[in-house]
Write an enzyme that holds these catalytic residues in place. Sequence first.
Site, mmCIF file in Angstrom:
data_model
loop_
_atom_site.group_PDB
_atom_site.id
_atom_site.type_symbol
_atom_site.label_atom_id
_atom_site.label_comp_id
_atom_site.label_asym_id
_atom_site.label_seq_id
_atom_site.Cartn_x
_atom_site.Cartn_y
_atom_site.Cartn_z
ATOM 1 N N ALA A 1 0.772 -1.248 0.000
ATOM 2 C CA ALA A 1 0.000 0.000 0.000
ATOM 3 C C ALA A 1 0.805 1.301 0.000
ATOM 4 O O ALA A 1 0.310 2.309 -0.479
ATOM 5 C CB ALA A 1 -0.951 -0.004 1.186
ATOM 6 N N ASP B 1 5.185 -9.016 5.606
ATOM 7 C CA ASP B 1 5.595 -9.438 4.267
ATOM 8 C C ASP B 1 4.326 -9.894 3.530
ATOM 9 O O ASP B 1 3.506 -10.607 4.096
ATOM 10 C CB ASP B 1 6.617 -10.564 4.446
ATOM 11 C CG ASP B 1 6.700 -11.435 3.241
ATOM 12 O OD1 ASP B 1 6.232 -12.591 3.318
ATOM 13 O OD2 ASP B 1 7.188 -10.968 2.227
ATOM 14 N N ASP C 1 1.933 -3.007 4.275
ATOM 15 C CA ASP C 1 3.265 -2.860 3.700
ATOM 16 C C ASP C 1 4.251 -3.543 4.635
ATOM 17 O O ASP C 1 3.902 -3.893 5.764
ATOM 18 C CB ASP C 1 3.644 -1.402 3.464
ATOM 19 C CG ASP C 1 4.502 -1.260 2.207
ATOM 20 O OD1 ASP C 1 3.995 -0.792 1.173
ATOM 21 O OD2 ASP C 1 5.681 -1.655 2.249
ATOM 22 N N PRO D 1 3.079 4.444 -0.854
ATOM 23 C CA PRO D 1 2.889 5.494 0.155
ATOM 24 C C PRO D 1 1.441 5.857 0.439
ATOM 25 O O PRO D 1 1.189 6.741 1.252
ATOM 26 C CB PRO D 1 3.619 6.680 -0.466
ATOM 27 C CG PRO D 1 3.443 6.489 -1.937
ATOM 28 C CD PRO D 1 3.450 4.998 -2.170
ATOM 29 N N ASP E 1 -0.531 -3.869 -6.321
ATOM 30 C CA ASP E 1 0.317 -2.927 -7.058
ATOM 31 C C ASP E 1 1.749 -3.328 -6.684
ATOM 32 O O ASP E 1 2.307 -2.850 -5.703
ATOM 33 C CB ASP E 1 -0.017 -1.496 -6.616
ATOM 34 C CG ASP E 1 0.701 -0.460 -7.455
ATOM 35 O OD1 ASP E 1 0.738 -0.611 -8.682
ATOM 36 O OD2 ASP E 1 1.242 0.500 -6.872
ATOM 37 N N CYS F 1 4.326 -0.372 -12.396
ATOM 38 C CA CYS F 1 4.684 0.830 -13.171
ATOM 39 C C CYS F 1 5.910 0.501 -14.026
ATOM 40 O O CYS F 1 6.859 1.263 -14.082
ATOM 41 C CB CYS F 1 4.925 2.030 -12.263
ATOM 42 S SG CYS F 1 6.144 1.761 -10.984
ATOM 43 N N SER G 1 -1.142 6.439 -2.115
ATOM 44 C CA SER G 1 -1.911 7.142 -3.154
ATOM 45 C C SER G 1 -3.141 6.328 -3.547
ATOM 46 O O SER G 1 -4.255 6.849 -3.626
ATOM 47 C CB SER G 1 -1.031 7.406 -4.377
ATOM 48 O OG SER G 1 -0.388 6.227 -4.793
ATOM 49 N N LYS G 2 -2.913 5.026 -3.766
ATOM 50 C CA LYS G 2 -4.040 4.197 -4.230
ATOM 51 C C LYS G 2 -4.972 3.855 -3.074
ATOM 52 O O LYS G 2 -6.178 3.743 -3.270
ATOM 53 C CB LYS G 2 -3.504 2.953 -4.930
ATOM 54 C CG LYS G 2 -2.699 3.319 -6.181
ATOM 55 C CD LYS G 2 -2.107 2.147 -6.886
ATOM 56 C CE LYS G 2 -1.176 2.589 -7.995
ATOM 57 N NZ LYS G 2 0.110 3.145 -7.510
#
Lengths: 163, 318
Positions: B121, B171, B144, B123, B192, B245, B125-126
Site C-alpha cells: 500500500a 511481508d 506494507d 505510500p 500494485d 509501473c 496514493s491508491k
Amino acid sequence: MIQQKFTPLNVMNEKEKKELLKKLGEQFGIKEIPGIILSRGKERMFLFSGNISEEKLKKIEKEIVIERAGIYFARIDEHTGKIRLSIEGSQMLKDQIKKNIYEISTKDDFEKWMQGQDLQISTGKREFLIMKYKDNLVGTGKASEQKISNYIPKNRRLKHKQN
Amino acid sequence: MRHDFDSKPLFVERMKLLLGNEFENYIEYVSKPDLKSIRANTLKISAEELKKTLEEKGWNIKQPFKKNPEIMIVDLELLPGELGRSLEHILGYYYVQEIASMLPVIALNPKPGENVLDLCASPGSKTTQIAMMMKNQGLIIANDVKLDRIKILASNLERCGVMNQIITRCDGINLCEKFSRMNISFDKILLDAPCSGEGTIRSTPRTLQSWNINKIYSLSNLQKKLLRSALKILKIGGEIVYSTCTHAPEENEEVIDSVLRELKNVKTEKIVLPVKCNPGLISWKENKYSKELKKSCRIYPHLSNTEGFFIAKLRKMK
C-alpha cells in the site's frame, strides 16, 4: 503467535463512548460519533469506520502487526480532562460542530495559525476552540486570557507563504 | 535529452522490440517534463469546490476526463515541490498523483461496503483513492512490509481522512498465508506490485540509471508468488487488479500467464479506463502467453501523455 512490540488496541466500550460523546456534546455540540473509537495508550483516540467486528479485529491482531486503525481524531487534555480535536477530527465532524468555534477573520492570521503560531487575541473564553477560516476547520486551539495556543503538528504546518 | 539511454543499450533494445514504430514517439514523450496532476480527495472536498479554491489562488486547473472530475492537471509553472507545500495539500484536499497511477484503482472499482486488501500500500496514493471510492464505508486492509514506508502511509491516510482502514505490517506473502489460515477473504484486492519502475523514468530519470535485467527476473519471481498468494484469499466471484509501473513483460504478462496456466478458476476481465492503452502482449521473444492477456492494458507515456503502467484484472470463479 507473534510478539507485539506495542500495547494492543483498545476498543472503547459503550459506557466510555457515552462519556466521550457527553464531553463532545458539551464542548462542541457534537451528537454522534460515526464509528468506533480505538486507543493505544492513554490520550490519543482513533475514529474507525471499518466494517469489522471487535472479535475479528482482535483475532487479526494476535497474528499480524496492526500499526494503525482509523484516523487520529481527538485526545484528552491531561490537565483539564477536556477533548481536543485534531485537524481530521474537526473536518470529519464538521457538520455537527455547533459551538466553541473561533472564526479566524483574516488570511494573514490563518496563515500564521497554519505556520504553528499562537494568535495573540483575547476571546474572553478559557476553552478549547475549534479553529475555522472560511469553510476550513483546522483542529483545536486553547483560548486563554491573551491568546489562542496552537496545536498544529509540525508535519502539518505551512512552511511558506501562500499566493 | 533528459535521459542517458546510451548507458542502457539493453533497455533501449527491449523498448524497441516492445514498441516497434511507436518507439520514437515514446522517446519524445519520456523526454518531456511530466504533467502536474492531482486527485481531489472527495472524502474532504468536492472536485468543484477544490477547482474553485485553486483557481482563486491563480492556478489554472484542467479536468481532462468528464467521468472523473476528481482528476486534475495543474497547468502552471510551479516550483519543485510546490504542489505538496500548498495549504490545500496540507489540509488533505488533494493528493499529488500521476494520472497513470490512478488507473489501477479505477480498474478495481471498489464500492462502499466491500472488503478490500491493498497488499503493497505505501505510500498510500491508491489506498486513499480506494477509500474515496468506498466513501469511507466497508473495510480496507492497507499493508506494507517496511516501517519507514508505513509511517508515510499512515501520514497520508490520516491527512486524507481515511477512517475505514487498518494498516498492517507484514511481508505480503506471509500476510496472505495468515489471512488464509484465519479464513479471512476479500471482495477485491489491489496488488500494485514492487517492480523495476521502467514506467516512471519520465519523472524519475534515476530509475533508468539503476535499471538492470537481473532485477527484472528476480522481481518477476516475487510478483508471481505475491499474485498466487493473493488469489488464495480472494472470495469466489471477487476481483483482483494486478498492476506495475513497468513495461517489462516478465513482470507483467508473464506473471498473469503463470497463474492462468496454474489456476483454472481464474479468468481475466475487460478493463475500461479513461486513457488510451495498448493491449497486453500474447508473446514476448520466444514465450507465448494466453490470448486472454489481450484484455490487460499497457499504458505508455506517448499514448495519453502520462507515465507508464501495466494493469490486468482477474476474477476468481468457482
